[in-house]
Structure formats: C-alpha cells, structure tokens
Design a protein around this motif. Structure first.
Motif, mmCIF file in Angstrom:
data_model
loop_
_atom_site.group_PDB
_atom_site.id
_atom_site.type_symbol
_atom_site.label_atom_id
_atom_site.label_comp_id
_atom_site.label_asym_id
_atom_site.label_seq_id
_atom_site.Cartn_x
_atom_site.Cartn_y
_atom_site.Cartn_z
ATOM 1 N N HIS A 352 53.909 36.156 45.789
ATOM 2 C CA HIS A 352 51.327 36.457 45.453
ATOM 3 C C HIS A 352 51.295 37.262 45.031
ATOM 4 O O HIS A 352 50.690 37.871 44.343
ATOM 5 C CB HIS A 352 51.088 35.424 46.627
ATOM 6 C CG HIS A 352 51.049 34.125 46.704
ATOM 7 N ND1 HIS A 352 49.901 33.600 47.196
ATOM 8 C CD2 HIS A 352 52.038 33.024 46.627
ATOM 9 C CE1 HIS A 352 50.171 32.300 46.997
ATOM 10 N NE2 HIS A 352 50.889 31.609 46.652
ATOM 11 N N ALA A 353 51.773 38.359 46.312
ATOM 12 C CA ALA A 353 51.799 40.060 46.035
ATOM 13 C C ALA A 353 52.628 40.041 44.224
ATOM 14 O O ALA A 353 51.841 41.075 43.700
ATOM 15 C CB ALA A 353 52.410 41.224 46.324
ATOM 16 N N CYS A 355 52.527 38.333 41.668
ATOM 17 C CA CYS A 355 51.640 37.469 40.813
ATOM 18 C C CYS A 355 50.486 38.166 40.412
ATOM 19 O O CYS A 355 50.093 38.213 39.515
ATOM 20 C CB CYS A 355 51.702 36.062 40.717
ATOM 21 S SG CYS A 355 52.471 35.353 40.878
ATOM 22 N N HIS A 356 49.805 38.539 42.001
ATOM 23 C CA HIS A 356 48.503 39.482 41.584
ATOM 24 C C HIS A 356 48.924 41.226 41.023
ATOM 25 O O HIS A 356 48.018 41.612 40.090
ATOM 26 C CB HIS A 356 48.701 39.682 42.591
ATOM 27 C CG HIS A 356 46.815 40.461 43.156
ATOM 28 N ND1 HIS A 356 45.649 40.131 43.076
ATOM 29 C CD2 HIS A 356 46.814 42.377 43.544
ATOM 30 C CE1 HIS A 356 45.342 41.269 43.112
ATOM 31 N NE2 HIS A 356 45.638 42.230 43.554
ATOM 32 N N SER A 357 50.252 41.996 40.883
ATOM 33 C CA SER A 357 50.727 43.321 40.183
ATOM 34 C C SER A 357 50.754 42.812 38.682
ATOM 35 O O SER A 357 50.041 44.013 38.590
ATOM 36 C CB SER A 357 51.260 43.350 41.041
ATOM 37 O OG SER A 357 51.013 44.174 42.280
ATOM 38 N N LEU A 359 49.674 40.925 36.693
ATOM 39 C CA LEU A 359 47.907 40.599 36.546
ATOM 40 C C LEU A 359 47.229 41.640 36.668
ATOM 41 O O LEU A 359 46.768 42.081 34.968
ATOM 42 C CB LEU A 359 47.000 39.432 37.399
ATOM 43 C CG LEU A 359 45.955 38.480 36.602
ATOM 44 C CD1 LEU A 359 46.128 38.021 35.292
ATOM 45 C CD2 LEU A 359 45.158 37.756 37.505
ATOM 46 N N LYS A 360 47.202 42.302 37.557
ATOM 47 C CA LYS A 360 46.323 43.917 37.463
ATOM 48 C C LYS A 360 46.621 45.217 36.525
ATOM 49 O O LYS A 360 46.117 45.256 36.147
ATOM 50 C CB LYS A 360 46.273 44.236 38.592
ATOM 51 C CG LYS A 360 45.640 45.056 38.674
ATOM 52 C CD LYS A 360 45.357 46.021 40.336
ATOM 53 C CE LYS A 360 44.674 47.253 40.709
ATOM 54 N NZ LYS A 360 44.826 47.445 42.495
ATOM 55 N N ASP A 392 46.576 33.561 36.639
ATOM 56 C CA ASP A 392 44.956 33.383 37.835
ATOM 57 C C ASP A 392 45.499 32.866 38.253
ATOM 58 O O ASP A 392 44.691 32.386 39.754
ATOM 59 C CB ASP A 392 43.782 33.888 37.142
ATOM 60 C CG ASP A 392 43.317 32.495 36.418
ATOM 61 O OD1 ASP A 392 44.214 32.202 36.220
ATOM 62 O OD2 ASP A 392 42.489 32.059 36.096
ATOM 63 N N ALA A 394 48.787 31.135 41.509
ATOM 64 C CA ALA A 394 49.818 31.605 42.555
ATOM 65 C C ALA A 394 50.986 30.956 41.522
ATOM 66 O O ALA A 394 51.835 30.596 42.257
ATOM 67 C CB ALA A 394 49.599 31.056 43.315
#
Length: 526
Positions: A352-353, A355-357, A359-360, A392, A394
């Motif tokens: 998840h980290a 995916c988030h990074s 996308l950011k 956006d 997971a």
C-alpha cells in the motif's frame, strides 16, 4: 471472538494439496421462496448461462471443474448433481431451462431450513463424489457453496451458524451468502463500481474454522454475471504469484545493505479474458503461440513464480501508449495462506505504501522479468520488460513494454497549424454530432460473443471434428477386412466407458442418498 486471528489460524492449518488445479468444486443454492423470485429468475438464468458458456470455451485447465445446483422451494431439490462442466454443457443448459420454468409466484414458505438441508446434502454429495473419483486422480479437494437469496442475509448467516455447528466441514472452503436486492435500477457505468465498492465491505464472518462471506447485489444481469465471473479467477492461494523486487534505498528506516532487494509478495489477476483462449482448437490447445513462454507473464494458470526486478522509475507523462502491448494484469498484495499473519500484514502495508508513493510522485516503474527457462541449451538469456502503473486503489497495473528489437520504424508527420475552411467545417460538424462520454465503460458495449459461443457449444460434435477429405480413412475395403474389423470393435462397443463407471446416478428429489454406480436408465444421459 477475534475473527481476524481465527481466520489467520485457519490459513496456517489448512492442509496443502499438490493437485495441479486448485479451483474448488462449486455448489450453487438458489432460494426461490421469496416473492421477488419472479424478478430474479430470468436475470439469474441469463447471467449463469453467459458465464458458464465462457468457462466451457476457455482453453486450458477448466476454471469451474465441478458444478452442482440446488433450488430451495418447500424443500431442497438437486437440479444438477456434480458434473464436469466442459463435458456437460448440454446438461447444464437443460438445468438452466428447468430453473427458468420454476413457478414464479413466490408462494413457498420462507425459512432457512431448506437452505441448511441443501448445504448438508451438497456436502454429502461432494464427499461421496470425491471418494468414488479419488482412484482416478481427482484434483478437487475443496468445495465452495454459494447461496442466492432474497431473504435477510444476516439472518441467513445466523441460521447457518446455528444449524451447521455439528456438521463435518473439513472439505468446505467457504460459504457465500448473496442477498439479492431489488433496488433502484443502476446504470451500467455504476454497476461495476458498485461491485468493486461492495467487495471490501462484505462481512467475513469466521465461524467453525471457515469463512462465511455476506454480500448484497442488485438483481440485474450485469451484477449477477460479475458475481459468477469471479469463479473464473485463479482461486489457488498456496503461494504467491509474483515477487516485485525493489532496490534497497538504505534510508534511516531500512537497516539492510544497499545491495539487498526489498521483496513484495504479490498475486496476479486477469483484468480481461484473452480472446485467443476462447477460440482454441477442439482438443483445447492454443492456436496462438504458447502462453507459458519463458519471457512472458500469464495469470492463468498460476503455475510459475515470477520475479519482476524494478530497474528505474519513469514520469507518467513520459510513456507513449504505442509501445505498450499485450493484455494487462492486476497486481495485488498476496493472500497466500502459507505466510504467517505478521508477514502477511507487513507485506500488505508495504505494498500500500508503494502504491501511495507512486501515485503521489506521478511515477511509473520499469521492471525486468527474470526468465523462467533454465534449460542448459539457452546460452543467451532473453529478457522482457514491463511497465507498472499505479492507481487510486490498492492495486497496480502491469503491461509489457516494447524493447529495441521489437520496435518498428515509424514516421510521424508534423501537424499543420492551419486548414482550409472547406475541410475543417465538415470535420468539426461531424465531431459535434457525436455523443460525448466522460469515461469509457465496457459495460455499454456488447459484441454478441455469448450468442456466438453458445452456438459453438450447441453445434454437434461431429461437425466440430470434421476431417479434411484427404485425411479421411479409405472407405473401399474388402468384405473380409470389414468383418474382421467389426469382430474386433464389437466387444469394445459393449464395454462400459469410464464416464459410466464413475458418473453420479440420478438424484432422487425426495432423498439425500446418492449412488455413483452405473445405471442404465439414467435420465440425464438419455
């Protein structure tokens, strides 16, 4: 009760199986005791038939190897004993026709006892079927039960929990209780989004050492079709499908040396069915190149552990669509039951980290696939490369990307800044007449594929296997040769086939007993 801990312990102690196909047998129980059955009958029958015709035509190992169907009226009734789906589409279609012909008044008494009896009857049928086919190398060691009802799903789960506490559930992988609701009609673009939104919020109730999955869906063809299509996904959870390898950055949060790699354990899932899998040859082989090539990934069947090593990051706007090819796959954090709970949880948080990074930062990843072929004759290793795209959710999307050897020369002429009005006017008028949609939704488009596949399945077998004229055996034979051939073949024609030896007999609707001995008056084979 800590359901998460119990579920973890269940994963750890579930016995492993070495069978090639990990797809479970499935028992579909349809509760028709509600007055809303009149609305559900036709859409359920259409959705089920559509999905099963896909399953029958897909080449490779069967994704729905065994299927049984029960209906619950004033008592349970087995419309379809366990059948091997690819060999029995005619029987399945006859069963669906009988399902369509059931009375629609909804006048049957409601209550969960009929459903419980169908669950117990189905488990007993599976146990006996497994026992009688074990000598033939049966690969189905578990069964899933799907209950479709218009009654309260929570009340149904409570009733099942109460009544099944003393039942042997060793072979049961999961029970799904699907509450079918008649709500406001959803537009096609909202249906898939609704399905995706409901999946994480479904209630997993861990009881009796197994899962009861409670979901609610709307009674339309698309929703039910998407439910049944989950059967086509790879259900094996013995091991992860993919290792995603990232270089260790040596940050203050990571004590590992920089030469080591961070390994994220992932599962692969198909986003689309490969059309080539639907139009293979009659014997189930592929017309196209071997999908299990050592330099290409496949999500079905998941027999290989892939390793994708990330080599660099790319700006999202810097990747041209023309260099991406092949079918996309979804990458998810693994749900492999052999990992202990702490490792599974850490792996999920790390995924998840990532995916988030991504996308950011608006990044994509370029990754190299380690080849699977270890044959000594391969002196030169051929690598394939993939682009990993964040979303956006997971999940990550992975697609093959072209390399130098595959790229063809192309000329892209410059776009003219101005055009004559006599040319631009008609083009602008044509574009203005088009309906504009904000997003593309494939649920809006139908290609008549289901009708085509059903016509192929209904086609007589001898027409599908017709040989070219020059390959047909010589008809002109001597009478002596013909008489010898008849004498040789006659005993073989009288001998029972393996299907006759191990097929289930007719299931009596007033009895829960099953026999797997051959019966000459089996109505299903007439």
């Amino acid at each position: 009760m800590n359901s998460r801990k119990l579920l973890s312990e269940t994963r750890r102690t579930f016995p492993a199986t070495k069978a090639h196909c990990q797809q479970p047998a499935r028992i579909l129980i349809v509760d028709v005791t509600s007055a809303s059955w009149a609305n559900t009958c036709s859409v359920l029958s259409e959705a089920l038939e559509n999905t099963l015709c896909l399953a029958c035509r897909l080449t490779g190992p069967c994704r729905v190897p065994l299927l049984s169907l029960y209906v619950v009226q004033n008592q349970q009734e087995c419309l379809l004993p366990f059948v091997q789906l690819k060999e029995s589409f005619a029987r399945v279609q006859a069963c669906i026709s009988e399902l369509r012909s059931l009375p629609r008044e909804g006048c049957y008494p409601q209550g969960g006892d009929g459903v419980v009896q169908a669950v117990q009857d189905g488990l007993q049928q599976f146990k006996q079927y497994s026992r009688h086919t074990a000598a033939g190398g049966s690969t189905n060691s578990s069964v899933e039960i799907i209950i479709l009802t218009s009654q309260s799903g929570k009340e149904m789960v409570k009733h099942l929990e109460k009544k099944l506490k003393d039942v042997d559930l060793v072979s049961l992988r999961r029970i799904q209780v699907i509450e079918v609701l008649k709500r406001g009609f959803l537009e096609p673009e909202d249906v898939e989004q609704c399905m995706l939104a409901e999946e994480p919020s479904s209630n997993d109730i861990a009881i009796l050492g197994m899962d009861i999955d409670l979901q609610t869906i709307e009674d339309n063809v698309i929703s039910l079709e998407m439910l049944f299509k989950t059967w086509l996904h790879d259900c094996g959870s013995e091991r992860e499908h993919l290792h995603l390898l990232l270089p260790s950055g040596g940050s203050s949060y990571d004590t590992a040396p920089k030469t080591t790699l961070i390994c994220l354990k992932c599962d692969l899932q198909e986003r689309l069915l490969d059309p080539a899998l639907l139009f293979g040859t009659v014997d189930g082989t592929m017309k196209t190149a071997d999908s299990n090539s050592s330099c290409q990934m496949t999500a079905w069947p998941a027999t290989v552990l892939y390793k994708l090593q990330v080599v660099k990051a790319l700006k999202s706007e810097g990747v041209c669509e023309s260099v991406l090819y092949g079918l996309p796959f979804i990458i998810k954090s693994t749900s492999c039951w052999q990992l202990d709970w702490d490792e599974l949880e850490l792996n999920q948080h790390s995924f998840h980290a990532l995916c988030h990074s991504l996308l950011k930062r608006k990044w994509m990843l370029l990754a190299k696939l380690d080849p699977q072929n270890t044959c000594p004759s391969w002196n030169i290793v051929v690598h394939s490369y993939y682009i990993i795209v964040p979303s956006d959710s997971a999940t990550l999307l992975v697609k093959a990307v072209a390399v130098r050897e595959l790229l063809m020369p192309s000329v892209f002429p410059a776009l003219l800044a101005e055009h004559p009005e006599r040319v631009r006017g008609p083009i602008e008028s044509a574009l203005n007449s088009l309906e504009v949609e904000v997003t593309y939704n494939p649920l809006h488009l139908k290609s008549n594929l289901y009708k085509h596949l059903k016509s192929m399945l209904y086609r007589p077998l001898h027409r599908q296997q017709a040989q070219p004229r020059d390959q047909r055996p010589e008809r002109h034979q001597s009478k002596q040769h013909q008489s010898r051939a008849k004498a040789t073949v006659a005993p073989l024609l009288m001998a029972p086939s393996p299907a006759q030896l191990f097929r289930p007999a007719v299931v009596r609707r007033d009895s829960s007993e099953y026999s797997f001995l051959p019966k000459e008056d089996d109505e299903f084979l007439q």
